[in-house]
Design a protein around this motif. Sequence first.
Motif, PDB file in Angstrom:
ATOM      1  N   LEU A 203      14.631  -3.834 -21.800  1.00 19.57           N
ATOM      2  CA  LEU A 203      13.417  -2.996 -21.874  1.00 19.57           C
ATOM      3  C   LEU A 203      13.587  -1.657 -21.157  1.00 19.57           C
ATOM      4  O   LEU A 203      13.227  -0.606 -21.702  1.00 19.57           O
ATOM      5  N   LEU A 204      14.094  -1.684 -19.924  1.00 15.12           N
ATOM      6  CA  LEU A 204      14.068  -0.446 -19.127  1.00 15.12           C
ATOM      7  C   LEU A 204      14.869   0.703 -19.763  1.00 15.12           C
ATOM      8  O   LEU A 204      14.369   1.835 -19.798  1.00 15.12           O
ATOM      9  N   PRO A 205      16.074   0.431 -20.329  1.00 10.31           N
ATOM     10  CA  PRO A 205      16.754   1.542 -21.031  1.00 10.31           C
ATOM     11  C   PRO A 205      15.933   2.045 -22.223  1.00 10.31           C
ATOM     12  O   PRO A 205      15.914   3.252 -22.507  1.00 10.31           O
ATOM     13  N   GLY A 206      15.227   1.139 -22.896  1.00 11.10           N
ATOM     14  CA  GLY A 206      14.385   1.537 -24.033  1.00 11.10           C
ATOM     15  C   GLY A 206      13.223   2.414 -23.586  1.00 11.10           C
ATOM     16  O   GLY A 206      12.856   3.370 -24.270  1.00 11.10           O
ATOM     17  N   VAL A 207      12.655   2.098 -22.424  1.00 11.64           N
ATOM     18  CA  VAL A 207      11.522   2.887 -21.919  1.00 11.64           C
ATOM     19  C   VAL A 207      11.987   4.308 -21.570  1.00 11.64           C
ATOM     20  O   VAL A 207      11.275   5.287 -21.817  1.00 11.64           O
ATOM     21  N   GLN A 208      13.210   4.393 -21.042  1.00 13.90           N
ATOM     22  CA  GLN A 208      13.741   5.727 -20.720  1.00 13.90           C
ATOM     23  C   GLN A 208      13.878   6.561 -22.004  1.00 13.90           C
ATOM     24  O   GLN A 208      13.487   7.732 -22.034  1.00 13.90           O
ATOM     25  N   LEU A 209      14.391   5.938 -23.070  1.00 13.87           N
ATOM     26  CA  LEU A 209      14.520   6.650 -24.359  1.00 13.87           C
ATOM     27  C   LEU A 209      13.145   7.016 -24.920  1.00 13.87           C
ATOM     28  O   LEU A 209      12.940   8.111 -25.434  1.00 13.87           O
ATOM     29  N   LEU A 210      12.189   6.075 -24.802  1.00 16.47           N
ATOM     30  CA  LEU A 210      10.835   6.337 -25.298  1.00 16.47           C
ATOM     31  C   LEU A 210      10.226   7.529 -24.560  1.00 16.47           C
ATOM     32  O   LEU A 210       9.586   8.394 -25.154  1.00 16.47           O
ATOM     33  N   ASN A 211      10.451   7.562 -23.252  1.00 13.96           N
ATOM     34  CA  ASN A 211       9.923   8.644 -22.419  1.00 13.96           C
ATOM     35  C   ASN A 211      10.451  10.004 -22.901  1.00 13.96           C
ATOM     36  O   ASN A 211       9.680  10.950 -23.088  1.00 13.96           O
TER      37      ASN A 211
END
Length: 223
Positions: A203-211
Amino acid sequence: MAPLLYKSNTSPPANAVRMLADIIGLHLDLKDVSIPNMEHKSPEHLKRNPMGTIPTLIDGDFIISESHATMKYLLSVYSDYELRESLYPSDVRTRAVVDQCMFFNAGVFFPKLLGCVLPAVFGDLDGPTEQHKAEIDAAYSVLEAYLKDHKYIAADHLTLADLSVGATAISIQVAHKLDATKFPLTAAWISSLEDHPSFKKILLPGVQLLNEFVNAAWQKNRK
Ligand SMILES: N[C@@H](CCC(=O)N[C@@H](CS)C(=O)NCC(=O)O)C(=O)O
């Protein structure tokens, strides 16, 4: 053959499915679907999933969409008894509370995030409005109330509900940060999920990309 998941790394529901697979030790083959390029509305994807959303899972001759339904399917088919019982307890009341949280995520919480993202990618929204923020705060107050009763969102241990609601709760921080003084139980729950190995890995790498992705979309609309 391993089940195939159509996903995007920025998608919280796709990441919830992937976290579940990680926890139960199931390998998923992965294929990206680009939302900015409208691949989710392509004829091929609509044939797989008439809703035109991700995630979509293909398991042999079976196709299933909607992350919450998909997680329950994967857990039923691919998990051992112990993990299944812990992540989606058969105790009727506990299971009903897990379902309550998952339906809240599908019907109320996750759409609040989509409402700040899709109109920026495909329209002229240049950032979350006061109305968006008020609605996200209202959703945070639901989480805060649920967390008064147990340590995790639906029980005193991690369940499917934490994967679904937690994926949204952490991802939606890109649109409207949680005020930890107003929602202390939710802040503590989010911190504990951020320490979980599957959240860290998926999740956390995905949230960085989403951001990065959503801020670029808001920025383009400010010009
Ligand atoms: N409740 C659905 C929501 C799926 C969803 O809306 N996914 C987003 C990507 S994160 C999407 O495909 N949106 C495209 C659209 O709504 O047109 C689920 O949990 O699978």
